[in-house]
Design an enzyme around this catalytic site. Structure first.
Site, PDB file in Angstrom:
ATOM      1  N   LYS B  79      51.038  53.143  42.014  1.00 32.32           N
ATOM      2  CA  LYS B  79      50.015  52.617  42.926  1.00 32.32           C
ATOM      3  C   LYS B  79      50.697  51.759  43.987  1.00 32.32           C
ATOM      4  O   LYS B  79      51.602  50.973  43.665  1.00 32.32           O
ATOM      5  CB  LYS B  79      49.021  51.788  42.117  1.00 32.32           C
ATOM      6  N   SER B 154      39.946  50.990  41.669  1.00 29.46           N
ATOM      7  CA  SER B 154      40.722  51.115  42.878  1.00 29.46           C
ATOM      8  C   SER B 154      41.971  51.983  42.741  1.00 29.46           C
ATOM      9  O   SER B 154      42.522  52.414  43.759  1.00 29.46           O
ATOM     10  CB  SER B 154      41.150  49.732  43.366  1.00 29.46           C
ATOM     11  N   SER B 178      39.791  49.006  37.347  1.00 30.56           N
ATOM     12  CA  SER B 178      40.464  49.849  38.343  1.00 30.56           C
ATOM     13  C   SER B 178      41.437  50.883  37.789  1.00 30.56           C
ATOM     14  O   SER B 178      41.912  51.727  38.543  1.00 30.56           O
ATOM     15  CB  SER B 178      41.202  48.979  39.357  1.00 30.56           C
TER      16      SER B 178
END
Lengths: 99, 486
Positions: B79, B154, B178
């Site tokens: 990420k 997310s 997330s």
């Protein structure tokens, strides 16, 4: 609490947060933050007078280490992402007004 | 060409016996990304040349009989809110569009030490603030199961990259769900460890008391292996816990006897999609058939979790994101009147709407006259939520629930209604407030062909229990073998 959120308050908070917002953003956030603040009123249902606040869950108090000299980022690496430098320092606009 | 349908654990076995090479595997990943990612948009950047060179070096090390790490040759995506030295790390924000970290995050060091191959950085909601990956400043990631639906967020890019079999594993971060919610929406395994289990050093902070890094994989055993590699104490993160890391990958196949699966009545209320409810209830039957006892219990403060979370997370965000001031790194406005105006203009131009909203909410909640009523109140309710879990885990070993009220919602459905988007986090948020570990694994498909995720939660540092319980379910079902339509 519970007084409606005004655009004046949102403007003041934007200044505290150092965020330059457009008039459109100020209007939108006044509505949207007002809705969120209305929702979080829910917490007032709970009597929490005898409850200790919990800032974090880790069962850790102060974490100490020996005060030893250790390698740190070289100056060039530390400056490598700066928007403006003179090769030695971060360059910012003048901070003190002319006397 | 090695097939990316295999799990990370299986691919490592293939690498170890010489059936495939890391070079071939990495090349396949890069080719799959080239072929598919124009449609899915999971990656913000790839690291083609360097990752192929790294793969080749690991192949040579292995061929020479030298000792190699636990993930030797395995391609991994990360990420884009975790610092990677020499590789852009943007947080999907204009303010960090050109930021190249001069150091690696703790987890990146651990992946490199385990000889994993870093193939690229994945998309996210800007600064990890969002539940759909639509808040990225650069691109919207689309669900591999149906590109008209969101991937969740997310960590949506990391979830989609694994779901579309572009990489066998990835890392995400979980502040309010997330990792778990996008794993659920994308039909893969995603895990948030106990707060303090994995170092946050080099994770660009959103809400420091809630953030935790964890893995995505196509099966539970691979998630266990990735977790084992990234866990452990790091003196550079003062909330990192100094306790031994169990060998999760060695115990994950062992079923638990006398397992008690808790279900909270607050998790089955109005608003829960019927198909999701049916899939979750079938999961309880699976556990019953495996000899587990189902224990009904209550988490009485559940309904306060979202309000508590958004006050605490926004407050911490407003403080953490003060560092983006156009001085040390990141965007600086071209035109300004003075120093204060430089800060405000740079931040006004660099941050997207959701980040601004949360900074504003947090600044308000922390400001004079409101601190006690909002921030302090939320910290007190946080303790009540934690106590609910402490009591629950005296009666059960894992808690089972939906991961979200519905399968993946449509792109654009919630993005203009921030409060509705916040409310969609109802099932995942409490685990962050309580600091407990949680996991999402596939447990069904909706009639429209979208994955349904089962969430399991456990007491602090009971990751081993969580993984073993999850593996029991996985072994008894076939949901984890389903892949998105070609």
């Amino acid at each position: 609490m519970a007084e409606p959120l005004t655009k004046e308050t949102v403007t003041k908070v934007a200044h505290l947060a150092r965020l330059k917002l457009s008039e459109t953003e100020l209007d939108l956030f006044t509505t949207q933050l007002g809705q969120v603040l209305g929702y979080v009123e829910l917490l007032n249902e709970l009597d929490t007078t005898a409850v200790e606040p919990m800032a974090h869950v880790a069962d850790i108090a102060n974490v100490f280490r020996d005060d030893e000299v250790r390698p740190s980022l070289p100056r060039a690496a530390a400056l490598s992402n700066a928007p403006k430098t003179d090769g030695k320092f971060f360059v910012v606009p003048q901070i003190l007004e002319e006397g | 060409m090695p097939a990316l349908t295999s799990s990370a654990v299986d691919l490592i076995a293939q690498l170890n016996c010489g059936e495939t090479s890391s070079f071939a595997l990495t090349e396949t990943c890069l080719q799959t990304i080239s072929a598919q990612d124009a449609n899915i948009r999971a990656f913000l950047s790839t690291n083609a040349e360097a990752s192929l060179a790294q793969a080749k070096a690991i192949d040579e090390k292995r061929k020479a009989g030298q000792p190699v790490g636990k993930l030797a040759g395995l391609p991994i995506a990360i990420k884009d809110n975790m610092c990677t030295r020499g590789m852009k790390t943007t947080c999907a924000s204009r303010i960090l569009e050109n930021f190249v970290p001069p150091y690696d995050a703790g987890v990146v060091e651990k992946l490199k030490a385990a000889d994993a191959v870093l193939v690229g950085k994945t998309n996210l909601d800007e600064f990890a603030m969002g539940s759909s990956t639509e808040n990225s400043a650069f691109q919207v990631t689309r669900n591999p199961w149906n590109v008209e639906h969101t991937v969740g967020g997310s960590s949506g890019g990391s979830a989609a990259a694994v779901a579309a079999r572009m990489v066998p594993g990835s890392l995400g971060s979980d502040t309010g769900g997330s990792i778990r919610q996008p794993a659920g929406f994308c039909g893969v395994v995603g895990m948030k460890p106990t707060y303090g289990r994995v170092s946050r050093y080099g994770l660009i902070a959103y809400a420091s008391s809630l953030d935790q890094i964890g893995p995505f994989a196509t099966d539970v055993a691979s998630a266990a292996l990735l977790l084992e590699v990234i866990s452990g104490h790091d003196g550079r993160d003062s909330t990192s816990v100094d306790r031994p890391v169990p060998e999760y990958s060695q115990t994950v196949e062992q079923p638990l006897t006398g397992l008690r699966v808790g279900i909270a009545r607050e998790h089955f209320v109005e608003g829960l999609d019927r198909e999701v409810e049916a899939a979750i209830k079938q999961s309880f039957d699976v556990y019953r058939s495996l000899g587990a006892e189902i224990v009904e219990l209550s988490l009485p403060h559940s309904k306060y979790a979202i309000a508590t979370y958004y006050l605490i997370a926004a407050s911490e965000a407003s403080s953490n994101l003060a560092r983006f001031d156009g001085v040390h790194y990141g965007h600086r406005a071209a035109k300004f009147d003075n120093l204060i105006d430089m800060y405000s203009a740079s931040r006004g131009e660099g941050f997207g709407p959701e980040v601004k909203r949360r900074i504003m909410l947090g600044t308000y909640a922390l400001s004079a006259g409101y601190y006690d009523a909002y921030y302090l109140k939320a910290l007190k309710v946080r303790r009540l939520i934690r106590r609910d879990f402490d009591a629950a885990f005296e009666r059960c070993d894992v808690l089972a629930s939906p991961i979200a009220s519905t399968p993946a919602f449509r792109l654009g459905e919630l993005v203009n209604d921030p409060l509705a988007m916040y409310l969609s986090d109802i099932y995942t948020i409490s685990a962050n407030l309580a600091g407990i570990p949680g996991l999402s694994l596939p447990c069904g498909l909706s009639s429209t062909g979208l994955p349904i995720g089962l969430q399991l939660l456990a007491a602090p540092f009971e990751e081993e229990t969580l993984l073993r319980a999850a593996r029991m379910f996985e072994r008894a079902t076939e949901w984890h073998t389903k892949t998105p339509p070609a």
